[in-house]
Design an enzyme around this catalytic site. Structure first.
Site, PDB file in Angstrom:
ATOM      1  N   ASN A  57      10.627   1.711   2.119  1.00 20.26           N
ATOM      2  CA  ASN A  57       9.733   0.853   2.909  1.00 20.26           C
ATOM      3  C   ASN A  57       9.995  -0.639   2.749  1.00 20.26           C
ATOM      4  OD1 ASN A  57       8.541   2.755   4.439  1.00 20.26           O
ATOM      5  ND2 ASN A  57       6.630   2.887   3.263  1.00 20.26           N
TER       6      ASN A  57
ATOM      7  N   GLY B 260       0.776  -1.234   0.000  1.00 22.48           N
ATOM      8  CA  GLY B 260       0.000   0.000   0.000  1.00 22.48           C
ATOM      9  C   GLY B 260       0.810   1.289   0.000  1.00 22.48           C
ATOM     10  N   ASP B 261       2.106   1.217   0.310  1.00 22.65           N
ATOM     11  CA  ASP B 261       2.932   2.443   0.303  1.00 22.65           C
ATOM     12  C   ASP B 261       4.381   2.059  -0.015  1.00 22.65           C
ATOM     13  OD1 ASP B 261       3.754   5.059   0.570  1.00 22.65           O
ATOM     14  OD2 ASP B 261       3.660   5.101   2.760  1.00 22.65           O
ATOM     15  N   LEU B 262       4.539   1.335  -1.129  1.00 23.78           N
ATOM     16  CA  LEU B 262       5.811   0.666  -1.387  1.00 23.78           C
ATOM     17  C   LEU B 262       6.824   1.550  -2.125  1.00 23.78           C
ATOM     18  CD1 LEU B 262       7.214  -1.969  -0.795  1.00 23.78           C
ATOM     19  CD2 LEU B 262       6.298  -2.910  -2.918  1.00 23.78           C
TER      20      LEU B 262
END
Ligand code: ADP
Length: 287
Positions: A199, A193-195
């Site tokens: 991360n 979701g926030d790659l």
């Protein structure tokens, strides 16, 4: 970090803290590496009003990914409040620079994560993207989910903040009409979701770890779109990933549409330096 928190954590861990080192790289919280007599821990602290909720959702996301047994996440040790701050304490992953084999493993394991599916798009329970709320209300249609839970809330926030004009925001029906031809036959995949490149970590042993997720079930290309927005992933990663998810028609067009969400989030979090990138993609939605 206050001496009181250090004492509290020493007590909690039943171990003497011998060193506290600041860790850089995060956008939102203050981060530290905690060395004790027996172990290493990663600590984030944050005094913002929504910090506890953010850390709880981060914990939920890390555990949700870990449960799939596809790719590792750091083990969460504690998520709590102390004095006026929330904190999140987890296993410290000693990391190294990624080499070819590591990118290969990261691509393969991300693909395995994306093979985890659900009946609907979304998730039970909302979470956060960065420090902004992210709605995960479930939908059977990806067009509906991506329009109502992703683009529209960020467009509305950007308008409220005066970062984009009303005239620049396409009507909701028009967004759906533009998305429809490109969003056929899409199955829900569990997403990080926030790659972005900050991360994931590669441990010294060569195991990929995902950190700081914003999980939900969506189109797998959303994570790929984020990997391409700011860089940090090499060709081996993509070759490995596409062995499991071969490139499809119109991928490059969808990647832009998925990057629009992240660019809107950055516009809303960090301000007008992201305006021109947002505006150029928004033009694709004009009639
Ligand atoms: P923020 O929520 O403030 O963006 P992050 O979770 O991204 O903070 O963490 C900041 C940085 O700390 C990351 O970019 C990464 O380099 C490092 N980091 C995060 N989690 C761990 C961990 N469990 N072990 C070691 N380093 C970590």
């Amino acid at each position: 970090m206050t001496g009181n928190l250090k004492d509290y954590l020493s007590n909690y861990l039943n171990d003497t803290i011998t060193k506290v080192t600041p860790v850089s790289g995060g956008d939102i919280s203050t981060a530290y590496c905690i060395t004790t007599k027996n172990n290493l821990y990663f600590l984030k602290t944050n005094g913002a009003p929504n910090a506890m909720a953010m850390f709880q959702k981060e914990t939920h996301g890390l555990k949700y990914i870990a449960k799939t047994n596809t790719i590792k996440t750091p083990q969460v040790i504690a998520c709590d409040n102390f004095e006026k701050e929330a904190f999140l304490l987890m296993e410290f992953i000693e990391s190294k620079q990624a080499i070819r084999e590591d990118y290969n493993a990261l691509g393969e394991q991300l693909a395995q994560l994306h093979k985890c599916s659900a009946e609907h798009f979304g998730l039970i329970g909302n979470n956060f993207i960065g420090s902004l709320p992210q709605s995960n209300t479930t939908h059977a249609s990806w067009v509906d989910f991506y329009t109502h839970e992703r683009l529209v809330p960020q467009l509305q926030l950007a308008k409220q903040k005066g970062l984009i004009q009303d005239s620049e925001c396409p009507p909701t029906a028009q967004i759906k009409e533009k998305l429809n031809p490109y969003f056929a036959n899409i199955k829900p995949s569990l997403l990080h979701g926030d790659l972005w490149g900050g991360n994931y970590l590669i441990s010294k042993a060569g195991d990929p770890y995902l950190i700081d997720p914003a999980v939900y079930f969506g189109h797998h290309e959303v994570d790929i779109a984020m990997t391409k927005l700011f860089g940090g992933f090499n060709t081996t990663f993509y070759e490995s990933y596409h062995t499991y998810f071969p490139l499809e028609d119109n991928t490059s067009h969808r990647i832009k549409i998925y990057q629009l969400y992240y660019l809107l989030v950055h516009l809303n979090m960090f301000g007008s330096s992201y305006y021109s990138s947002v505006a150029s993609i928004l033009k694709k939605f004009s009639a």
